[in-house]
Design an enzyme around this catalytic site. Structure first.
Site, PDB file in Angstrom:
ATOM      1  N   LYS A  72      78.712  28.399 105.844  1.00  0.00           N
ATOM      2  CA  LYS A  72      80.041  29.017 105.966  1.00  0.00           C
ATOM      3  C   LYS A  72      80.501  28.896 107.407  1.00  0.00           C
ATOM      4  O   LYS A  72      79.757  29.230 108.329  1.00  0.00           O
ATOM      5  CB  LYS A  72      79.960  30.508 105.579  1.00  0.00           C
ATOM      6  CG  LYS A  72      81.312  31.209 105.590  1.00  0.00           C
ATOM      7  CD  LYS A  72      82.084  30.938 104.328  1.00  0.00           C
ATOM      8  CE  LYS A  72      83.550  31.317 104.436  1.00  0.00           C
ATOM      9  NZ  LYS A  72      84.370  30.271 105.102  1.00  0.00           N
ATOM     10  N   LYS A  96      75.707  35.030 112.496  1.00  0.00           N
ATOM     11  CA  LYS A  96      76.806  35.956 112.187  1.00  0.00           C
ATOM     12  C   LYS A  96      76.775  36.372 110.711  1.00  0.00           C
ATOM     13  O   LYS A  96      76.851  37.554 110.388  1.00  0.00           O
ATOM     14  CB  LYS A  96      78.145  35.288 112.530  1.00  0.00           C
ATOM     15  CG  LYS A  96      79.281  36.260 112.771  1.00  0.00           C
ATOM     16  CD  LYS A  96      80.619  35.559 112.997  1.00  0.00           C
ATOM     17  CE  LYS A  96      80.662  34.730 114.269  1.00  0.00           C
ATOM     18  NZ  LYS A  96      82.011  34.194 114.538  1.00  0.00           N
ATOM     19  N   LYS A 108      79.870  24.613 110.746  1.00  0.00           N
ATOM     20  CA  LYS A 108      81.068  24.476 111.583  1.00  0.00           C
ATOM     21  C   LYS A 108      81.500  23.030 111.542  1.00  0.00           C
ATOM     22  O   LYS A 108      80.673  22.127 111.382  1.00  0.00           O
ATOM     23  CB  LYS A 108      80.745  24.859 113.038  1.00  0.00           C
ATOM     24  CG  LYS A 108      81.955  25.269 113.833  1.00  0.00           C
ATOM     25  CD  LYS A 108      82.343  26.694 113.511  1.00  0.00           C
ATOM     26  CE  LYS A 108      83.410  27.247 114.382  1.00  0.00           C
ATOM     27  NZ  LYS A 108      83.484  28.711 114.214  1.00  0.00           N
ATOM     28  N   THR A 191      89.960  39.140 111.807  1.00  0.00           N
ATOM     29  CA  THR A 191      89.087  38.975 112.982  1.00  0.00           C
ATOM     30  C   THR A 191      89.532  39.919 114.098  1.00  0.00           C
ATOM     31  O   THR A 191      88.726  40.673 114.657  1.00  0.00           O
ATOM     32  CB  THR A 191      89.086  37.508 113.479  1.00  0.00           C
ATOM     33  OG1 THR A 191      88.900  36.651 112.363  1.00  0.00           O
ATOM     34  CG2 THR A 191      87.988  37.271 114.492  1.00  0.00           C
ATOM     35  N   SER A 350      86.459  36.537 104.841  1.00  0.00           N
ATOM     36  CA  SER A 350      86.311  35.274 104.100  1.00  0.00           C
ATOM     37  C   SER A 350      85.387  35.457 102.898  1.00  0.00           C
ATOM     38  O   SER A 350      85.620  34.896 101.825  1.00  0.00           O
ATOM     39  CB  SER A 350      85.710  34.191 104.997  1.00  0.00           C
ATOM     40  OG  SER A 350      86.691  33.572 105.780  1.00  0.00           O
TER      41      SER A 350
HETATM   42  N1  GLU Z   1      86.048  30.681 112.414  1.00  0.00           N
HETATM   43  C1  GLU Z   1      85.678  32.044 112.199  1.00  0.00           C
HETATM   44  C2  GLU Z   1      84.416  32.400 112.976  1.00  0.00           C
HETATM   45  O1  GLU Z   1      84.050  31.745 113.917  1.00  0.00           O
HETATM   46  C3  GLU Z   1      85.590  32.416 110.735  1.00  0.00           C
HETATM   47  C4  GLU Z   1      84.715  31.568 109.895  1.00  0.00           C
HETATM   48  C5  GLU Z   1      84.851  31.829 108.410  1.00  0.00           C
HETATM   49  O2  GLU Z   1      85.648  32.661 108.007  1.00  0.00           O
HETATM   50  O3  GLU Z   1      84.156  31.134 107.673  1.00  0.00           O
HETATM   51  O4  GLU Z   1      83.786  33.396 112.706  1.00  0.00           O
END
Ligand code: GLU
Length: 415
Positions: A72, A96, A108, A191, A350
């Site tokens: 994710k 995370k 990523k 966020t 998400s």
């Molecule tokens: N890009 C965001 C992060 O760095 C969210 C990633 C997501 O929702 O999958 O946490």
């Protein structure tokens, strides 16, 4: 602002992670497994530019760990994107999602480009090219993508259509998508709102408020994280004393109303020209109790750490505080709330979006907000109660321990 590929992030994320591994006293096999990325894809995307020329763009998708579920993580469109940066960010996503006890691993992606220099048509085609190239390794049960710096819900809409055209029509392949395609009403704010929620929990825990005074807050970055964090702070009665974006930094000791600032920017004006504030050299030069770097990795340097007046630094961005800066903050007994804890609201939201997609339903925004902030609170409690030298170290150790438990349960590591 142009930046070169950021190799620093991988180096300092690795340092922090190796430190946590030492403390956890893990065996060498487990340590090796945790260091490696499961899958790393490098692609080249030819794009026909508006002027008729063809340009090739480089892109990546890295899946660090799948031990706790599908990978994710977001997709970044930025000139600094490089394999090492994306790898570091994928690994950070593993920690995370694990810290917040989500059934996901970490991934990523990114494309080396400056989205501000591409037209809408070019961005659309680049997104489609990128999607088709990474499609063999993404999907609702393999790797679920999302927006990150330089991408948005619009990008996710284009990606979903490109996947559908290639025979994968399930919109649960992406989160942070438009509401009409099964997106979540809270995702855009999640966020930033989460950053504020965690910052205020931390402020309460550390008793940094003077009497009933509002807390003074300085925010670096006024985009998809910082602008929401600012609005939430303001709406909860705290005072935004300075903000910045790529145009510069502004300050008002009497407070800045972020709603008015956003209206000003929506009218086509620049942040730095906001008439209800004055320009300053650096956003964290303003006197404040809470500093929120929410722009980019590596912006919070040793110089900034030596000067900041805040009692609390909350990482809205991924990896903004450099190791040198962190050492200075520790010496000055300024507390850091690490990225994986502070900005986890985005990926938690998400997760709820993905759950709703699987149930073919859409919840009310308030339901999702409560669930997201509740999950953040639970993670915060576990971090502050853990025995560690810092909240970063506690968060990393909790997360790594959970991933290791997943690996053991799968029988993929023995020592
Ligand atoms: N890009 C965001 C992060 O760095 C969210 C990633 C997501 O929702 O999958 O946490």
């Amino acid at each position: 602002m142009t930046r070169t590929p950021n190799a620093g992030l991988l180096e300092w994320e690795t340092g922090r992670f190796e430190n946590a591994l030492d403390r956890l006293e893990l065996g060498s096999g487990t340590r090796c497994t945790l260091r490696c990325a499961t899958r790393s894809l490098r692609i080249e995307i030819p794009l026909i530019r508006d002027n008729g020329s063809t340009e090739v763009f480089r892109g990546f998708r890295v899946q660090h760990s799948l031990a706790l579920g599908p990978a994710k993580g977001g997709i970044r469109f930025h000139p600094s994107v490089g394999e090492s940066e994306v790898t570091a960010l994928a690994r950070l996503m593993t920690w995370k999602t694990a810290l917040h006890e989500l059934p996901f691993g970490g991934g990523k992606g990114g494309v080396v480009c400056d989205p501000h220099r591409l037209s809408q048509r070019e961005l659309h085609d680049l997104t489609r090219g990128y999607t088709v190239a990474i499609l063999p390794i993404i999907g609702p049960e393999i790797d679920v993508v999302a927006p990150d710096i330089g991408t948005s819900s619009e990008t996710m809409g284009w990606l979903i259509q490109a996947a559908a055209d290639a025979g994968q029509p399930n919109p649960a392949i992406a989160t942070g998508k438009p509401l009409i395609l099964g997106g979540s009403a809270f995702r855009a704010a999640s966020t930033g709102v989460g950053v504020t929620h965690i910052a205020l929990l931390a402020a309460e825990r550390l008793a940094i408020r003077a009497g009933s005074q509002p807390l003074r807050v300085a925010i670096e970055g006024f985009g998809s994280v910082g602008s929401w964090a600012a609005r939430e702070m303001f709406d909860r009665g705290e005072m935004i004393v300075s903000v910045s974006d790529v145009t510069g930094a502004i300050q008002n000791e009497e407070g800045i109303d972020p709603h008015v600032l956003i209206a000003w920017m929506h009218s086509g004006e620049e942040l730095v020209d906001f008439p209800q504030a004055r320009r300053i050299d650096h956003v964290f030069a303003a006197r404040c109790e809470i500093a929120i770097p929410a722009a980019f990795e590596g912006t919070f340097t040793a110089d900034v750490a030596a000067q900041v007046t805040a009692r609390l630094v909350v990482e809205g961005a991924n990896g903004p505080i450099t190791p040198d800066a962190e050492a200075i903050l520790a010496e000055r007994t300024i507390t850091v709330v690490p990225d994986l804890l502070a900005n986890g609201g985005g990926v938690i939201s998400s997760y709820w979006e993905w759950v709703q997609n699987h149930q073919h339903t859409q919840w009310a925004e308030a339901t999702e907000r409560d669930l997201t902030l509740g999950r953040l609170e639970r993670s915060f409690d576990r971090v502050v109660e853990a025995e560690a030298t810092s909240w970063r170290s506690a968060a990393l150790m909790l997360a790594i321990r959970r991933v290791v438990d997943g690996l053991h349960a799968r029988g993929t590591v023995a020592n």
